[in-house]
Design a protein around this motif. Sequence first.
Motif, PDB file in Angstrom:
ATOM      1  N   SER A  71      -3.833  -7.718   2.673  1.00  0.00           N
ATOM      2  CA  SER A  71      -4.417  -8.175   1.407  1.00  0.00           C
ATOM      3  C   SER A  71      -3.566  -7.791   0.205  1.00  0.00           C
ATOM      4  O   SER A  71      -3.608  -8.440  -0.838  1.00  0.00           O
ATOM      5  N   GLY A  72      -2.771  -6.718   0.348  1.00  0.00           N
ATOM      6  CA  GLY A  72      -2.039  -6.192  -0.804  1.00  0.00           C
ATOM      7  C   GLY A  72      -2.828  -5.142  -1.564  1.00  0.00           C
ATOM      8  O   GLY A  72      -2.296  -4.506  -2.478  1.00  0.00           O
ATOM      9  N   GLY A  73      -4.098  -4.966  -1.194  1.00  0.00           N
ATOM     10  CA  GLY A  73      -4.908  -3.914  -1.803  1.00  0.00           C
ATOM     11  C   GLY A  73      -5.224  -4.148  -3.269  1.00  0.00           C
ATOM     12  O   GLY A  73      -4.970  -5.219  -3.822  1.00  0.00           O
ATOM     13  N   PRO A  74      -5.766  -3.126  -3.931  1.00  0.00           N
ATOM     14  CA  PRO A  74      -6.216  -3.302  -5.318  1.00  0.00           C
ATOM     15  C   PRO A  74      -5.099  -3.303  -6.346  1.00  0.00           C
ATOM     16  O   PRO A  74      -5.338  -3.630  -7.515  1.00  0.00           O
ATOM     17  N   PHE A  75      -3.864  -2.927  -5.945  1.00  0.00           N
ATOM     18  CA  PHE A  75      -2.790  -2.779  -6.938  1.00  0.00           C
ATOM     19  C   PHE A  75      -1.647  -3.755  -6.709  1.00  0.00           C
ATOM     20  O   PHE A  75      -0.522  -3.535  -7.153  1.00  0.00           O
ATOM     21  N   ARG A  76      -1.940  -4.861  -6.026  1.00  0.00           N
ATOM     22  CA  ARG A  76      -0.912  -5.852  -5.705  1.00  0.00           C
ATOM     23  C   ARG A  76      -0.237  -6.401  -6.946  1.00  0.00           C
ATOM     24  O   ARG A  76       0.971  -6.693  -6.943  1.00  0.00           O
ATOM     25  N   GLU A  77      -0.981  -6.547  -8.047  1.00  0.00           N
ATOM     26  CA  GLU A  77      -0.417  -7.133  -9.262  1.00  0.00           C
ATOM     27  C   GLU A  77      -0.343  -6.140 -10.425  1.00  0.00           C
ATOM     28  O   GLU A  77       0.032  -6.500 -11.518  1.00  0.00           O
ATOM     29  N   ARG A  78      -0.689  -4.886 -10.167  1.00  0.00           N
ATOM     30  CA  ARG A  78      -0.687  -3.897 -11.246  1.00  0.00           C
ATOM     31  C   ARG A  78       0.744  -3.473 -11.577  1.00  0.00           C
ATOM     32  O   ARG A  78       1.596  -3.368 -10.697  1.00  0.00           O
ATOM     33  N   ASP A  79       0.999  -3.196 -12.845  1.00  0.00           N
ATOM     34  CA  ASP A  79       2.309  -2.735 -13.294  1.00  0.00           C
ATOM     35  C   ASP A  79       2.653  -1.434 -12.567  1.00  0.00           C
ATOM     36  O   ASP A  79       1.940  -0.435 -12.698  1.00  0.00           O
ATOM     37  N   PRO A  80       3.753  -1.411 -11.783  1.00  0.00           N
ATOM     38  CA  PRO A  80       4.087  -0.190 -11.034  1.00  0.00           C
ATOM     39  C   PRO A  80       4.253   1.048 -11.909  1.00  0.00           C
ATOM     40  O   PRO A  80       4.013   2.162 -11.446  1.00  0.00           O
ATOM     41  N   SER A  81       4.636   0.851 -13.150  1.00  0.00           N
ATOM     42  CA  SER A  81       4.839   2.007 -14.028  1.00  0.00           C
ATOM     43  C   SER A  81       3.538   2.710 -14.379  1.00  0.00           C
ATOM     44  O   SER A  81       3.560   3.816 -14.931  1.00  0.00           O
ATOM     45  N   GLU A 139       2.773 -14.092   0.384  1.00  0.00           N
ATOM     46  CA  GLU A 139       3.961 -13.574  -0.304  1.00  0.00           C
ATOM     47  C   GLU A 139       4.525 -12.393   0.465  1.00  0.00           C
ATOM     48  O   GLU A 139       3.830 -11.769   1.273  1.00  0.00           O
ATOM     49  N   ARG A 140       5.789 -12.078   0.197  1.00  0.00           N
ATOM     50  CA  ARG A 140       6.422 -10.922   0.827  1.00  0.00           C
ATOM     51  C   ARG A 140       6.004  -9.642   0.110  1.00  0.00           C
ATOM     52  O   ARG A 140       5.871  -9.634  -1.111  1.00  0.00           O
ATOM     53  N   PRO A 141       5.811  -8.547   0.841  1.00  0.00           N
ATOM     54  CA  PRO A 141       5.501  -7.283   0.163  1.00  0.00           C
ATOM     55  C   PRO A 141       6.711  -6.746  -0.595  1.00  0.00           C
ATOM     56  O   PRO A 141       7.852  -6.929  -0.161  1.00  0.00           O
ATOM     57  N   ASP A 142       6.467  -6.092  -1.711  1.00  0.00           N
ATOM     58  CA  ASP A 142       7.520  -5.511  -2.545  1.00  0.00           C
ATOM     59  C   ASP A 142       7.779  -4.077  -2.071  1.00  0.00           C
ATOM     60  O   ASP A 142       6.914  -3.217  -2.243  1.00  0.00           O
ATOM     61  N   PRO A 143       8.948  -3.783  -1.483  1.00  0.00           N
ATOM     62  CA  PRO A 143       9.213  -2.426  -0.969  1.00  0.00           C
ATOM     63  C   PRO A 143       9.134  -1.358  -2.057  1.00  0.00           C
ATOM     64  O   PRO A 143       8.742  -0.219  -1.776  1.00  0.00           O
ATOM     65  N   ALA A 144       9.511  -1.709  -3.296  1.00  0.00           N
ATOM     66  CA  ALA A 144       9.469  -0.724  -4.384  1.00  0.00           C
ATOM     67  C   ALA A 144       8.026  -0.362  -4.741  1.00  0.00           C
ATOM     68  O   ALA A 144       7.730   0.776  -5.114  1.00  0.00           O
ATOM     69  N   ARG A 145       7.129  -1.323  -4.646  1.00  0.00           N
ATOM     70  CA  ARG A 145       5.726  -1.079  -4.960  1.00  0.00           C
ATOM     71  C   ARG A 145       5.019  -0.369  -3.804  1.00  0.00           C
ATOM     72  O   ARG A 145       4.077   0.396  -4.014  1.00  0.00           O
ATOM     73  N   PHE A 146       5.465  -0.635  -2.573  1.00  0.00           N
ATOM     74  CA  PHE A 146       4.794  -0.117  -1.383  1.00  0.00           C
ATOM     75  C   PHE A 146       5.777   0.646  -0.488  1.00  0.00           C
ATOM     76  O   PHE A 146       6.070   0.216   0.633  1.00  0.00           O
ATOM     77  N   THR A 195       1.225   8.106  -6.751  1.00  0.00           N
ATOM     78  CA  THR A 195       2.620   7.718  -6.516  1.00  0.00           C
ATOM     79  C   THR A 195       3.404   8.782  -5.754  1.00  0.00           C
ATOM     80  O   THR A 195       4.548   8.520  -5.359  1.00  0.00           O
ATOM     81  N   ARG A 196       2.822   9.971  -5.537  1.00  0.00           N
ATOM     82  CA  ARG A 196       3.517  11.029  -4.806  1.00  0.00           C
ATOM     83  C   ARG A 196       3.130  11.071  -3.331  1.00  0.00           C
ATOM     84  O   ARG A 196       3.652  11.881  -2.565  1.00  0.00           O
ATOM     85  N   ILE A 197       2.207  10.207  -2.925  1.00  0.00           N
ATOM     86  CA  ILE A 197       1.832  10.176  -1.511  1.00  0.00           C
ATOM     87  C   ILE A 197       3.059   9.879  -0.653  1.00  0.00           C
ATOM     88  O   ILE A 197       3.349  10.588   0.320  1.00  0.00           O
ATOM     89  N   ALA A 198       3.798   8.851  -1.001  1.00  0.00           N
ATOM     90  CA  ALA A 198       4.991   8.491  -0.226  1.00  0.00           C
ATOM     91  C   ALA A 198       6.033   9.600  -0.273  1.00  0.00           C
ATOM     92  O   ALA A 198       6.732   9.853   0.717  1.00  0.00           O
ATOM     93  N   ALA A 199       6.137  10.295  -1.420  1.00  0.00           N
ATOM     94  CA  ALA A 199       7.132  11.360  -1.550  1.00  0.00           C
ATOM     95  C   ALA A 199       6.853  12.509  -0.588  1.00  0.00           C
ATOM     96  O   ALA A 199       7.776  13.069   0.020  1.00  0.00           O
ATOM     97  N   VAL A 200       5.566  12.884  -0.438  1.00  0.00           N
ATOM     98  CA  VAL A 200       5.208  13.952   0.494  1.00  0.00           C
ATOM     99  C   VAL A 200       5.537  13.537   1.928  1.00  0.00           C
ATOM    100  O   VAL A 200       6.075  14.329   2.720  1.00  0.00           O
ATOM    101  N   ILE A 201       5.238  12.303   2.272  1.00  0.00           N
ATOM    102  CA  ILE A 201       5.523  11.816   3.629  1.00  0.00           C
ATOM    103  C   ILE A 201       7.026  11.820   3.892  1.00  0.00           C
ATOM    104  O   ILE A 201       7.498  12.321   4.926  1.00  0.00           O
TER     105      ILE A 201
END
Length: 393
Positions: free
Chosen positions: A182-192, A304-311, A350-356
Amino acid sequence: MREVTVLGATGSIGKSTLDVVGRHPERFRVHALTANRNVEAMARLCREYRPRVAVMADEVSARGLRERLAGEAAAPSVLAGEAAVTDAVADAPRGIVVAAIVGAAGLRPTMAAVAGGHRVLLANKESLVVAGPLLLAEAERGGAELLPVDSEHNAIYQCLPAGYRRGEAERRGVNRILLTASGGPFRERDPSTLHTVTPEQACSHPNWSMGRKISVDSATMMNKGLEFIEACLLFGMEPDAVDVVIHPQSVVHSLVSYADGSVLAQLGNPDMRTPIAHALGAPDRLAAGVEPLDLFALARLDFERPDPARFPCLSLAEAAMREGGTAPALLNAANEVAVAGFLDGTLAFTRIAAVIEATLARLPAEPAESLEQLMLADARAREIATEWLRQGV
């Protein structure tokens, strides 16, 4: 009549399963229910579905359940503890086991279910992610049927050739699996702005009603990363033959592409009772209480293709699948710690991925040769991830 055991009965999958089971009393009888610590919810389920056995996470919760059911007609035997959950599965008559305990805690009961030769409705994705090759080998030895309940994997199962077995893709003309998200709730939210995301926002999924942990995984797309690993293992596909596709309407649940140019898709309203009913009744189709899909009201389907920078979590999961061995177990454990940190307010979204990523960097993957080795890898990853949390990664 088939006996049904539901592991994680008070969660969203468990409740949906029991809703479908309750619609077909001529086909199913509930043997056992297990839950964490929600005594009131478990008491209601016991009164309605009358299981023979009920298991709670600890003795305090079990005592509370016994008190609430005291004097009730046909009250179940109430047990407590992790070992009791596994024992309930091992002692169940051969039938259907719904593996819906969230997280790595569901691994041992799921292994017991496949070893017992049950039809296992797999909703606990961590069992495959952590110990996929071992679980699949045990299912083969035990003669178990392993049917996916995740809507995407169930859709793939429905779209594959009848009688398909793992590793038959080339022989059966299967080219690719297209795994929708689905892209979840932040598919179109500004990554910043994602660093300001709250747990409440992350848990507000646009299409699905899910628990908090899986809702956060959907928001980071780690959920889809874990499903990517599952799809490769369940269906014997190489990672390069599985694509993740964002489909915001969540109506096309996944697709299979064939050598002749055909692409088969399974569609339906986003309601977990549909894949659950399919897995419960297969090869028969059962009424699930789900409204038929209205294509005219839907009007359009987007992809659409997923955005690696966003996800970034999606890329981490795909890399873990390619590395193999203990890598998926390490990934899953680190993610569970990071998500718990986010939900309790100690880690930014945004730090979830960093810990992993930091945890995986500290713990190189090894060949996965036993369940004990995988559980040690899981425990070590949790320790390292917790250290990173304390250090404010």
